[in-house]
Scaffold this active site. Structure first.
Site, PDB file in Angstrom:
ATOM      1  N   ASP A 251      30.777   4.351  11.047  1.00  0.00           N
ATOM      2  CA  ASP A 251      31.085   3.740   9.748  1.00  0.00           C
ATOM      3  C   ASP A 251      32.564   3.952   9.432  1.00  0.00           C
ATOM      4  O   ASP A 251      33.080   5.069   9.538  1.00  0.00           O
ATOM      5  CB  ASP A 251      30.220   4.368   8.651  1.00  0.00           C
ATOM      6  CG  ASP A 251      30.395   3.646   7.323  1.00  0.00           C
ATOM      7  OD1 ASP A 251      31.153   4.144   6.485  1.00  0.00           O
ATOM      8  OD2 ASP A 251      29.780   2.583   7.133  1.00  0.00           O
TER       9      ASP A 251
ATOM     10  N   ASN B 185      39.924  -2.757   1.701  1.00  0.00           N
ATOM     11  CA  ASN B 185      39.955  -4.193   1.392  1.00  0.00           C
ATOM     12  C   ASN B 185      40.575  -4.442   0.023  1.00  0.00           C
ATOM     13  O   ASN B 185      41.354  -5.386  -0.160  1.00  0.00           O
ATOM     14  CB  ASN B 185      38.538  -4.758   1.418  1.00  0.00           C
ATOM     15  CG  ASN B 185      38.105  -5.136   2.814  1.00  0.00           C
ATOM     16  OD1 ASN B 185      38.940  -5.363   3.686  1.00  0.00           O
ATOM     17  ND2 ASN B 185      36.819  -5.204   3.059  1.00  0.00           N
TER      18      ASN B 185
ATOM     19  N   ASP C 133      39.805  -7.481   8.023  1.00  0.00           N
ATOM     20  CA  ASP C 133      39.296  -8.129   9.240  1.00  0.00           C
ATOM     21  C   ASP C 133      40.080  -7.673  10.466  1.00  0.00           C
ATOM     22  O   ASP C 133      39.520  -7.402  11.533  1.00  0.00           O
ATOM     23  CB  ASP C 133      39.379  -9.645   9.098  1.00  0.00           C
ATOM     24  CG  ASP C 133      38.400 -10.182   8.065  1.00  0.00           C
ATOM     25  OD1 ASP C 133      37.500  -9.413   7.668  1.00  0.00           O
ATOM     26  OD2 ASP C 133      38.539 -11.361   7.677  1.00  0.00           O
TER      27      ASP C 133
ATOM     28  N   GLU D  12      31.017  -2.971   7.715  1.00  0.00           N
ATOM     29  CA  GLU D  12      32.050  -2.136   8.333  1.00  0.00           C
ATOM     30  C   GLU D  12      31.414  -1.068   9.228  1.00  0.00           C
ATOM     31  O   GLU D  12      32.006  -0.042   9.479  1.00  0.00           O
ATOM     32  CB  GLU D  12      32.923  -1.468   7.257  1.00  0.00           C
ATOM     33  CG  GLU D  12      32.228  -0.400   6.416  1.00  0.00           C
ATOM     34  CD  GLU D  12      31.523  -0.997   5.192  1.00  0.00           C
ATOM     35  OE1 GLU D  12      31.160  -0.211   4.304  1.00  0.00           O
ATOM     36  OE2 GLU D  12      31.341  -2.216   5.111  1.00  0.00           O
TER      37      GLU D  12
END
Length: 530
Positions: free
Chosen positions: A390, A398, A407, A434
Site C-alpha cells: 500500500d 494526490n 498516476d 493505490e
C-alpha cells in the site's frame, strides 16, 4: 444398336456424374460460407461481451472512488467521470446516487444551494418535477456527468418511483451490478433506447445481506445508450456483410438495437448467440447474413460442371481438380482468418488482464492467478506467499501534487516492484487504487528480506512527498503472509492474513514490512537517525 445404347448410357452416366459433381461443389461451398458466417457472428458476440465487461469495469472503478473515501467532492467525481466518458461514448451519463436518510436531507440540499439556488430533492408528478415528499430514505441523483443535458435529473429521487426503487433494492441486496429493463430517453430530439446499470457501494465488507442493507453508501449509476454500444462494436459490419439485432429476453424479447437492414428473406439463416448474464439480464445477439453474403462469394463452378456434361469429360476432370484447389483455397482462407481472429482475441484477453495505468496485472488477473496457484499448492504441498503493498499517504499526495503526478508515481512504483521479480510465475498486480499485490508461488524463505528490499527500492525512487511522513519521499507499507494451501482452506484466507499484516504495518507507523504473526522490519527514511 448396342453401340447407340452404350453411347446413351455413357451420355446419361456423364450427365448424372456432372449433376452430382455440381451439387457436391455447391454444397461444399455453401458449408464453408455458413461456417464463415457463424464464426464471424461468434466473434462479434465475443467482442460485445468484452465491451460490456469493459463498461462494467468502468462502473467498478468509479465505485472504488467512493469506497476509498467518505467525502468525494463534485470536482473529483467530474474529473474521473469525464475521463471515463471520453473513452466510452456509449455511456450517456454517470451518476452518484447516495442513500440519504430524512435527517440528512436538509444539510445535503443546503450544500448544493450554495452553487445552485433552489436545489431540492425532487420527484415526478404527472410529468412535472416537484419537491420530493417526506420519506424515510431518499436516493437522489447527487452528482451527474455530463451536467449539460442532464439538468432535469439533478436531484431527482429515484426512490420516488416504485419500479426504480425495486431495482435499487435488488442491486443493494445482491451486492452486484444490476441493469434495468430497457427505457426510452430523449436525446438530440430523438427517442433512444438506454439501460440503467446500478452498482451498490458499501462501507466495509458487504459479506451478508444484513451488512449490505446496514452499510449501503449509495449507488454508482451508468446510463448506457444501447444504439451507440452496438455501433461501437459492429463498426465493420458493412465489410462483413452481416446484420445484427440485439434482444432483451428478460423483457420478453424486446428489441434493443438493430444494425443493418435485417432482410426478412434471409430469416432462415438467422443465428442466435445468448450473452451470459448482462448485469442480471439475459441479452441475445441475433446475426443475419445480407443477401449478398452468399451470392457474392459463390463461384460459377457448379454451373460449369453441371452444364458441361458428357461431351466435356476431359474438361470435367480439369474442373474437378480446380474445384478441389478452390475448396482448399477457401479452407485456407477461413483458417487464416480464424488464426487472425484468434490472435486478435488473445490480444484482447491480455488487455482485459492488464491494468491500463501501471501496465502490470489487474485485479481480474490477480484473482485468476491466485485461484490457479492455490490449487497448485494444494496438489504439491508447497508454500504460497502473498504481499499486499500500500502506498503511504497517497490521498494526500494526490491532493498536493495532482492526479497526474499520482498516476506517474503509481507507474514508477509498479515498474520497480516488477523489476525486482524474475521468476515466470511471480505476479505483480494492481489490487486497488493505490494498492498492489505480489504473488510468489513456492516461496517461503527470505520473504521478509525480499519485502524489505521492495520497501527500500521505493524509497530509493526519491519521489518527493512533503506530506507523507518524516521521510519526505513516497514510501510503501507491506503486509506479508505465507501458507501451505490446505484442503479445508480457501485462497481468501491467505488474502485476509496479508491484509491483517498490512493493517498492522500501517497502524504501527507505515514505511515498514509486517509478516503475519512474525517479525516487524522497519524502513527508515534516508538520512534519518537509527
Amino acid at each position: 444398336m448396342h453401340r447407340s445404347v452404350s453411347l446413351l448410357i455413357i451420355a446419361a452416366l456423364g450427365c448424372v456424374l456432372s449433376f452430382w459433381a455440381a451439387y457436391r461443389i455447391a454444397q461444399s461451398e455453401q458449408s464453408l460460407l455458413e461456417e464463415e458466417f457463424r464464426h464471424s457472428a461468434d466473434n462479434q458476440a465475443q467482442m460485445l461481451r468484452w465491451h460490456l465487461s469493459s463498461l462494467y469495469d468502468t462502473l467498478n472503478q468509479l465505485g472504488v472512488l467512493f469506497e476509498g473515501s467518505e467525502s468525494v467532492s463534485p470536482e473529483e467525481f467530474a474529473r474521473v467521470a469525464e475521463g471515463m466518458l471520453s473513452r466510452h461514448r456509449e455511456i450517456q451519463a454517470l451518476e452518484w446516487v447516495p442513500a440519504v436518510p430524512q435527517s440528512q436531507r436538509a444539510g445535503m440540499e443546503a450544500m448544493w444551494r450554495k452553487r445552485y439556488p433552489g436545489f431540492t430533492f425532487s420527484e415526478q408528478q404527472h410529468g412535472v418535477m416537484v419537491e420530493a415528499r417526506p420519506r424515510l430514505m431518499y436516493y437522489p441523483v447527487y452528482y451527474v456527468e455530463p451536467f449539460s443535458g442532464n439538468e432535469r435529473v439533478f436531484g431527482f429521487d429515484l426512490g420516488s418511483e416504485p419500479i426504480r426503487l425495486k431495482a435499487l433494492m435488488a442491486a443493494r441486496d445482491r451486492g452486484r451490478l444490476l441493469a434495468s429493463e430497457p427505457i426510452q430517453r430523449v436525446q438530440d430530439g430523438q427517442e433512444r433506447t438506454a439501460t440503467l446499470v446500478m452498482l451498490p457501494v458499501y462501507r466495509g465488507l458487504p459479506g451478508t445481506l444484513a451488512n449490505r442493507r446496514a452499510n449501503l453508501m449509495g449507488f454508482v449509476l451508468g446510463v448506457f445508450q444501447v444504439e451507440k454500444l452496438v455501433q461501437t462494436v459492429f463498426f465493420n459490419r458493412a465489410h462483413s456483410r452481416i446484420d445484427f439485432r440485439l434482444f432483451d429476453d428478460t423483457a420478453d424479447g424486446e428489441t434493443l438495437a438493430t444494425v443493418g437492414g435485417f432482410d426478412d428473406s434471409m430469416a432462415d439463416w438467422s443465428y442466435d448467440q445468448p450473452l451470459p448474464d448482462v448485469a442480471g439480464r439475459q441479452w441475445r445477439l441475433q446475426a443475419r447474413p445480407q443477401p449478398t453474403f452468399f451470392r457474392d462469394q459463390r463461384s460459377l463452378l457448379p454451373w460449369m460442371v453441371g452444364l458441361g456434361g458428357p461431351i466435356l469429360i476431359l474438361i470435367l476432370t480439369s474442373m474437378v481438380y480446380q474445384m478441389s484447389q478452390r475448396n482448399r483455397a477457401i479452407a485456407a482462407l477461413v483458417e487464416r482468418r480464424t488464426e487472425e481472429l484468434d490472435e486478435a482475441n488473445r490480444k484482447l484477453i491480455q488487455l482485459t488482464l492488464t491494468d491500463s495505468l501501471t501496465e502490470v496485472g489487474n485485479r481480474r488477473q490477480f484473482d485468476q492467478w491466485l485461484s490457479s496457484e492455490w490449487d497448485a499448492g494444494r496438489r504439491s504441498g508447497r508454500p504460497l506467499t502473498l504481499m499486499l503493498v500500500d502506498v503511504d499517504y497517497f490521498k494526500s499526495f494526490n491532493d498536493n501534487y495532482g492526479h497526474r503526478a499520482g498516476d506517474k508515481a503509481l507507474r514508477r512504483i509498479a515498474a520497480t516492484l516488477r523489476a525486482r521479480l524474475h521468476r515466470p510465475r511471480d505476479l505483480v498486480a494492481r489490487y486497488g487504487g493505490e494498492e498492489f499485490a505480489i504473488l510468489l508461488p513456492e516461496t517461503s524463505d527470505n520473504v521478509p528480506l525480499l519485502a524489505q528490499a521492495l520497501c527500500d527500492a521505493v524509497v530509493e525512487l526519491g519521489i518527493r512527498h512533503e506530506c507523507g511522513g518524516e521521510s519526505g519521499v513516497v514510501t510503501v507499507s507491506i503486509g506479508v503472509a505465507t501458507l501451505v494451501p490446505a484442503v479445508e482452506q480457501q485462497a481468501e484466507h491467505l488474502v485476509e492474513l496479508a491484509d491483517q499484516a498490512l493493517y498492522r504495518a500501517k497502524a504501527e507507523g507505515r514505511n515498514r514490512v509486517i509478516s503475519y504473526g512474525g517479525q516487524v522490519h522497519l524502513q527508515l527514511a534516508p538520512g534519518s537517525p537509527a
